[in-house]
Design a protein around this motif. Structure first.
Motif, PDB file in Angstrom:
ATOM      1  N   VAL A  63      -3.111  -0.854  -9.476  1.00 44.40           N
ATOM      2  CA  VAL A  63      -2.678   0.485  -9.050  1.00 44.40           C
ATOM      3  C   VAL A  63      -1.896   1.183 -10.161  1.00 44.40           C
ATOM      4  O   VAL A  63      -2.045   2.390 -10.378  1.00 44.40           O
ATOM      5  N   CYS A  89       1.577   1.711  -3.485  1.00 40.17           N
ATOM      6  CA  CYS A  89       0.385   2.239  -4.171  1.00 40.17           C
ATOM      7  C   CYS A  89       0.310   3.756  -3.989  1.00 40.17           C
ATOM      8  O   CYS A  89       0.047   4.506  -4.937  1.00 40.17           O
ATOM      9  N   ILE A 138      -8.497  -0.272  -6.237  1.00 37.93           N
ATOM     10  CA  ILE A 138      -7.375  -0.893  -5.509  1.00 37.93           C
ATOM     11  C   ILE A 138      -7.920  -1.797  -4.401  1.00 37.93           C
ATOM     12  O   ILE A 138      -7.398  -2.876  -4.138  1.00 37.93           O
ATOM     13  N   ALA A 149       3.550  -3.931  -9.630  1.00 36.91           N
ATOM     14  CA  ALA A 149       2.625  -2.802  -9.493  1.00 36.91           C
ATOM     15  C   ALA A 149       2.554  -1.889 -10.730  1.00 36.91           C
ATOM     16  O   ALA A 149       1.485  -1.380 -11.072  1.00 36.91           O
ATOM     17  N   ASP A 150       3.683  -1.673 -11.391  1.00 35.63           N
ATOM     18  CA  ASP A 150       3.621  -0.841 -12.604  1.00 35.63           C
ATOM     19  C   ASP A 150       4.813  -1.166 -13.491  1.00 35.63           C
ATOM     20  O   ASP A 150       5.836  -1.666 -13.012  1.00 35.63           O
ATOM     21  N   LEU A 199       0.820  -1.217   0.000  1.00 36.08           N
ATOM     22  CA  LEU A 199       0.000   0.000   0.000  1.00 36.08           C
ATOM     23  C   LEU A 199       0.855   1.270   0.000  1.00 36.08           C
ATOM     24  O   LEU A 199       0.446   2.302  -0.537  1.00 36.08           O
TER      25      LEU A 199
END
Ligand code: CMC
Length: 433
Positions: free
Chosen positions: A395, A91, A170, A232-233, A88
């Motif tokens: 996210v 995120c 999310i 996540a990305d 998180l």
């Protein structure tokens, strides 16, 4: 985006006047040539199927250097985030651009946690799916369906609604992912538990049953949390570009993320973790590796080593290194001393990395090579692997979507083409064809 001192000049061998185009510097990475006025100036398009040399947008979220094998989220190396952050926190960083202070972090955690339940009618919506549906099919449908349940966060012109939609996604995508799993195995859905952290809650929703106590193993929760951070990305990959293109028309964020999930499903992208584990199982033992290496090198055989190669990384994928370590940690925690698939994977990696074909083409293990072994050991079936990727990438998709919507220069994405079909011709009645 800063204008560079130099300009690019495009000249033509047929005597047409040459054109000058501006060049821009990013903070790091290659410069870009601005070709936006090229069509107006020359009547020509550029041709770049697969976007081999095209920057489709400017972005300040994620950077990766394929030659160095480097991945940065908002400037922070993935290795540091994977070791020191929780998911998180990552995120927050991706969404807001900075790491949170302690109070920002607890407020963010609180807000995400309070959005984890899905509308009760979603449970009935699930009943429409076949029990043997692939959970990715269920994810495409159910995430898209969120737009039908949360009308109060689909107005993309309202910054508050954009943020609520982001939080909801999310928070709720893991709930839907766990429901997709429970549905396929015929177990009751498990409601989210607000006293658990994000990843422990996800494990609880996947593996708890109402008839007995389930205690989340903190080592496995931390390992999965790290896997989420790694996924996540990844800047303008296929699914993120899909989300941006879908969003460029003004579509609501739930629909855009559903489009991203659909794209992620393919075996050349997120589906590779499922395909890699199936491949390792098919190879089965170390002595069969040479046969599969030979097939991967054979031009007449469509077989590829799944979990190997990457459009951007021409060096070891930094995520794969962390993933390999995580794999060992998880197996040790679970007391799995002998995992034949891990033996096959490590030997396959060793052989491939010393083989001329893989060296010349700069093919290294990618993030998906070791993730399957880890997720399998945790108890997830192969069909859930890409779903877990989708949970983590949500996210990234959301941050990229928000960045695009909030860019004042944003335009609908509309590529052009090189037409190779028939020139104009007259309709012929059916009797004359
Ligand atoms: N096994 C054998 N040969 C390969 C592989 C492989 N895994 N990957 C690429 N090659 C060869 C390919 O045949 C080609 O050879 P040639 O130049 O002689 O035609 C050359 O390497 C370049 O490949 P490409 O397909 O033109 O490269 P690309 O950038 O378009 O594709 C890729 C990148 C990831 C789709 C591809 O490497 C691949 O299919 N890998 C297996 C699937 C996979 O692991 N995907 C996960 C990617 S990372 C996570 C994610 O994005 O979700």
């Amino acid at each position: 985006m800063k204008l560079a001192d130099n300009k690019a000049t495009l000249s033509f061998s047929n005597g047409s006047p040459s054109v000058e185009m501006p060049v821009y510097h990013g903070t790091i990475g290659p410069d870009v040539i601005d070709i936006r006025k090229l069509y107006a100036q020359t009547g020509m398009f550029t041709y770049d199927p697969g976007f081999m040399s095209t920057a489709s947008c400017q972005s300040s979220i994620t950077y990766n250097d394929g030659d160095k094998g480097e991945l940065l989220y908002r400037g922070y190396p993935i290795e540091q985030l994977a070791t020191s952050c929780d998911f998180l926190e990552t995120c927050y960083l991706l969404l807001y651009g900075e790491l949170p202070t302690a109070s920002q972090k607890s407020d963010f955690d609180y807000r995400i946690t309070r959005h984890t339940m899905v509308h009760e009618q979603m449970a009935r919506f699930f009943q429409g799916f076949r029990r043997d549906a692939h959970p990715m099919a269920v994810m495409v449908g159910s995430v898209g369906a969120l737009a039908a349940f949360y009308h109060d966060s689909t107005d993309i012109t309202d910054p508050k609604q954009r943020m609520i939609a982001s939080m909801r996604m999310i928070a709720k995508v893991p709930t839907l992912a766990a429901m997709a799993y429970k549905y396929t195995i015929g177990q009751p859905f498990v409601y989210p538990q607000n006293n658990l952290d994000y990843t422990s809650n996800f494990l609880n929703m996947c593996f708890a049953v109402p008839c007995e106590d389930y205690k989340v193993n903190p080592v496995l929760a931390r390992a999965l949390d790290r896997i989420f951070i790694l996924h996540a990305d990844h800047e303008q990959n296929a699914s993120t570009s899909t989300v941006r293109l879908a969003g460029s028309s003004g579509a609501n964020p739930f629909a855009c993320i559903a489009a991203g999930i659909a794209c992620l499903w393919g075996p050349a992208h997120g589906g590779a973790n499922e395909a890699a584990l199936k491949m390792l199982a098919e190879i089965g033992s170390v002595d069969r590796i040479p046969e599969f290496i030979a097939r991967a090198k054979d031009k007449n055989d469509p077989f590829r080593l799944m979990g190997f190669g990457h459009r951007v990384y021409k060096n070891y994928d930094p995520r794969a290194k962390i993933m390999q370590k995580t794999s060992h940690e998880v197996l040790a925690e679970l007391g799995i001393k002998d995992e034949p698939l891990l033996d096959v994977a490590m030997e396959l990696e060793r052989i491939a990395l010393s083989d001329d074909y893989f060296i010349e083409k700069k093919l290294y293990p990618n993030v998906d090579f070791y993730s399957g072994i880890t997720l399998k050991a945790m108890g997830f079936p192969t069909s859930m692997f890409t779903v877990l990727f989708a949970v983590a990438r949500t996210v990234g998709w959301i941050a990229q979507w928000k960045e695009m919507v909030e860019d004042p220069g944003q335009k609908i994405g509309r590529p052009r083409q090189l037409y190779t079909g028939s020139p104009p011709r007259d309709y012929q009645p059916i009797s004359k064809r």
